[in-house]
Design an enzyme around this catalytic site. Structure first.
Site, short mmCIF file in Angstrom:
data_model
loop_
_atom_site.label_atom_id
_atom_site.label_comp_id
_atom_site.label_asym_id
_atom_site.label_seq_id
_atom_site.Cartn_x
_atom_site.Cartn_y
_atom_site.Cartn_z
N GLN A 299 -9.47 1.87 5.59
CA GLN A 299 -9.05 1.33 4.29
C GLN A 299 -8.14 0.12 4.39
OE1 GLN A 299 -9.06 4.53 4.95
NE2 GLN A 299 -10.06 5.65 3.29
N THR B 104 0.87 -1.18 0.00
CA THR B 104 0.00 0.00 0.00
C THR B 104 0.91 1.22 0.00
OG1 THR B 104 -0.09 0.43 2.36
CG2 THR B 104 -1.52 -1.32 1.54
N CYS B 105 0.30 2.41 0.04
CA CYS B 105 1.16 3.58 -0.02
C CYS B 105 1.95 3.76 1.28
CB CYS B 105 0.37 4.84 -0.36
SG CYS B 105 -1.05 5.08 0.66
N ASN B 106 1.49 3.12 2.36
CA ASN B 106 2.20 3.29 3.62
C ASN B 106 3.06 2.09 4.02
OD1 ASN B 106 1.57 5.87 4.35
ND2 ASN B 106 -0.41 5.28 5.19
N ARG B 107 2.90 0.98 3.30
CA ARG B 107 3.69 -0.18 3.71
C ARG B 107 3.87 -1.16 2.56
NH1 ARG B 107 2.21 -1.87 8.29
NH2 ARG B 107 0.86 -0.09 8.71
N HIS C 89 1.70 -8.79 14.52
CA HIS C 89 1.84 -7.71 13.54
C HIS C 89 0.70 -7.74 12.52
CE1 HIS C 89 3.90 -4.68 11.17
NE2 HIS C 89 3.64 -5.41 10.10
#
Lengths: 422, 272
Positions: free
Chosen positions: A112, A49-52, A95
């Site tokens: 999301q 994703t854009c963060n991970r 996690h």
């Protein structure tokens, strides 16, 4: 449990690093294909994703996920070493649960991420790269995310709106002790907010509703008074906090009402909590001295910035996650003894069948009733004999000595050689 | 006047000043823990300095402007601690600490009159009563003025509906209002009695001409405005903007009356 995870997220790596590792959706199958080719990897999936960007694998031997990063992305591990995190076994479970429950998100509680995890899972599953252990891990993660969402207020604003309203009331009135709350409209949200205000000390409740019966009901529940709707304006001055939630298409309280209210209250402040859409209180009321109007959007905006509230909810969510990780780990362990139990049962059943066959010849002709009785008796003996060993196996599954007990059972009943033969 | 303890007190008040300045940039929480004991100790040493001064000069009456400043600063601190004990509110300190620091600094480092100079006043006890009462009245006014400002700030915070307002550490609106109103209520009898004591003294010394002095007239005007302020609060429940404007007007008159010493012929101190 043989889970392994390697990844980067918004906390560990700057955007430049995440960009280089990002996998677009159309390249995802190829990446997953490369992942399951790694030695030792049985199942695998990739979340980008854009963060991970995270690579998750279930393996029967220690897989080299760093090597996968090197070969697939063409990035030397040294370059990104300071930015990556790696987890194994139980830490992977935790996690994955935290990510799915949006506790690891940049905006904690944002909804999301769950959809993104589900999508990544669906792609990997479609390719057959996720089938047993990861399947269980992910489906549990979705259930945990759902549980966190429903049991904490981390993602919802309805609960935090009520508590923000109560906290704002305290910013105005100091203590709410002895304060009067006027509920205009008797819906669910009004009830929730009223409960919060009472919990903060508000003592008197007045209820007014278009249908008087409903007002009377709610007033009774709170030990307050019900007022006919027509008398709303003449009775409003007695209230310090006015909570409006009616379906009226036009504002019930306008500037002229506010001015009158203020002079009748001799300038004591009034707090309007307007949770109705369309609004029940005209926004220009907020311009009047001593009158404070917060509508749903205002409350939501404050709630969204409500770091403390979210932190509190996040702490509760972490507790849920911890308990779920324990549960999942012990379930995975008890799954490990299932093959032993099955072969134990098979072994005994085979003996039983053989003995029945042998005995039947000696007994000569017997009636179906007698045959059923023999069957039930032998079955009963075996079940009773096996009861304790099986429950012991199951209950000790989570203990450290589980493997020893399992081993003993296998040796006692010679299950290993049978399995080998079978 | 002996200045050692006063200077010790000044150092401790400096912590309060730092606290007030630092608060402008936020991060008050930790500082509160250091500041409150420091200014508390400062006030104690300030008290020691006042007593020592009175014992050495054999009179309770403040003989100079600097002694008066010192006394006012002390009364302000006592007032602050009263409010702190009652409301746990440290916000008035943001305004009070700098004022107290400046007053004390002026008293601790200003030029002292020559020790041979003695007060012109007839009855030292009466003077002292007059001054002490007026100082409490002034302090009350200052606190109600500060509360008025804080009220406006908090009202703005809440009306702006921003998250910043939600997290501001100012006391609740009702608490600020209560501080302002109670300060006024408590200050009024002190101010009134202080003026009466002063009038009796002036009358005894100079007769009716005493009252045509700018300082005296300003003081009486302060008192009248004070009364109006109190009445508007009491009768119409004025608060917020209107109350803040009115209390700042009263406070400004009071400051003028304080400063009018240099214009006054009858009400003067010997030195600066």
């Amino acid at each position: 449990m043989n889970f392994h995870l390697i990844g980067v997220n918004h906390n560990s790596a700057p955007l430049e690093v995440r960009e280089r590792l990002a996998v677009s959706e159309d390249r995802l199958p190829e990446a997953i294909g490369a992942l399951v080719q790694q030695p030792g990897v049985e199942e695998g999936m990739v979340l980008s994703t854009c963060n991970r960007v995270e690579v998750l694998a279930s393996a029967n031997q220690q897989p080299d996920l760093r090597d996968f990063l090197r070969s697939y992305f063409g990035i030397s591990p040294d370059e990104i070493r300071p930015h990556i995190y790696e987890f194994q076994e139980r830490a992977v479970v935790r996690h994955v649960f935290r990510v799915a429950a949006s506790l690891d998100s940049m905006v904690v509680g944002e909804p999301q991420i769950l959809g993104q995890v589900k999508e990544a899972y669906a792609i990997a599953r479609g390719l057959g790269a996720v089938h047993s252990a990861l399947e269980q891990l992910l489906s549990r993660a979705f259930a945990v995310a759902k549980r966190v969402r429903s049991e904490t207020a981390i993602g919802s604003s309805s609960v935090s709106i009520a508590s923000v309203a109560a906290q704002l009331a305290e910013k105005i009135f100091g203590s709410l002790d002895g304060k009067t709350v006027y509920l205009v409209g008797a819906g669910k949200m009004a009830e929730l907010a009223a409960r919060h205000l009472i919990a903060h000390g508000a003592t008197r409740i007045i209820v007014s509703n278009r249908t008087f019966e409903r007002a009377a009901q709610m007033a009774e529940a709170f030990g307050g008074n019900a007022i006919p709707f027509e008398r709303l304006h003449e009775t409003a001055e007695g209230a310090d906090i006015i909570l409006t939630s009616t379906g009226a298409p036009e504002p019930l309280f306008r500037k002229e009402h506010g001015e009158k209210l203020r002079s009748r209250r001799r300038n004591r402040p009034v707090f309007f909590i307007d949770i109705a859409v369309p609004r029940n209180v005209a926004p220009e009321m907020n311009k009047l001295d001593g009158i404070f109007v917060y509508d749903v959007d205002d409350l939501q905006a404050v709630a969204a910035s409500n770091g403390v509230e979210r932190k509190k909810e996040a702490e509760r969510a972490e507790k849920i996650i911890e308990a779920e990780v324990d549960r999942f780990a012990s379930r995975m362990k008890s799954l490990a003894v299932v093959p032993t139990i099955l072969s134990l049962q098979e072994y005994c059943e085979a003996i039983r069948q053989a003995e029945i066959d042998r005995t039947r010849g000696r007994l000569g002709k017997i009636s179906p009733e007698q045959e059923a009785a023999i069957d039930a008796m032998t079955r009963g003996i075996i079940n009773k004999l096996l009861h304790t060993p099986i429950t012991t196996l199951k209950s000790s599954a989570a203990d450290p000595e589980a493997a020893t007990i399992e081993d003993i059972v296998r040796k006692l009943f010679n299950l290993n050689s049978r399995k080998a033969k079978g | 006047m002996p200045l050692f303890w006063l200077r010790v007190a000044l150092c401790l008040y400096a912590v309060g000043l730092f606290y007030a300045l630092a608060s402008v940039w936020g991060g008050r929480k930790v500082l509160t823990r250091i500041t409150m004991p420091a200014v508390g100790l400062g006030t104690t040493f300030h008290f020691v300095a006042l007593i020592e001064n009175a014992m050495l000069s054999h009179t309770w009456a403040p003989a100079s402007m600097h002694e008066l400043e010192s006394l006012l600063a002390f009364v302000l601190m006592v007032f602050f601690f009263f409010i702190y004990a009652r409301y746990q509110a440290t916000s008035p300190g943001l305004a009070v600490f700098p004022i107290v620091f400046l007053l004390t600094a002026s008293a601790a480092f200003g030029k002292t009159p020559s020790p041979s100079a003695t007060p012109l006043f007839v009855s030292a006890q009466w003077i002292y009563i007059h001054v002490a009462l007026i100082m409490v009245g002034y302090s009350a006014l200052l606190f109600s003025f500060i509360a008025g400002i804080l009220y406006l700030m908090q009202e703005r915070n809440l009306k702006s509906k921003s998250a910043k307002g939600f997290w501001s550490r100012l006391p609740a609106l009702a608490v600020i209002d209560d501080i302002g109103y109670k300060s006024l209520l408590w200050g009024f009898p002190f101010m009134t009695l202080g003026l009466i004591a002063g009038s009796i003294l002036g009358e005894a010394r100079q007769g009716a001409s005493y009252f045509f002095d700018p300082k005296i007239l300003l003081s009486i005007l302060t008192w009248v405005l004070y009364l109006v302020l109190l009445y508007s609060r009491w009768s119409a429940g004025w608060r917020g903007r209107r109350a803040a404007f009115l209390s700042s007007a009263v406070f400004a008159t009071a400051v003028l009356a304080w400063a009018a010493n240099s214009l006054s012929h009858t009400h003067r101190f010997i030195a600066p």
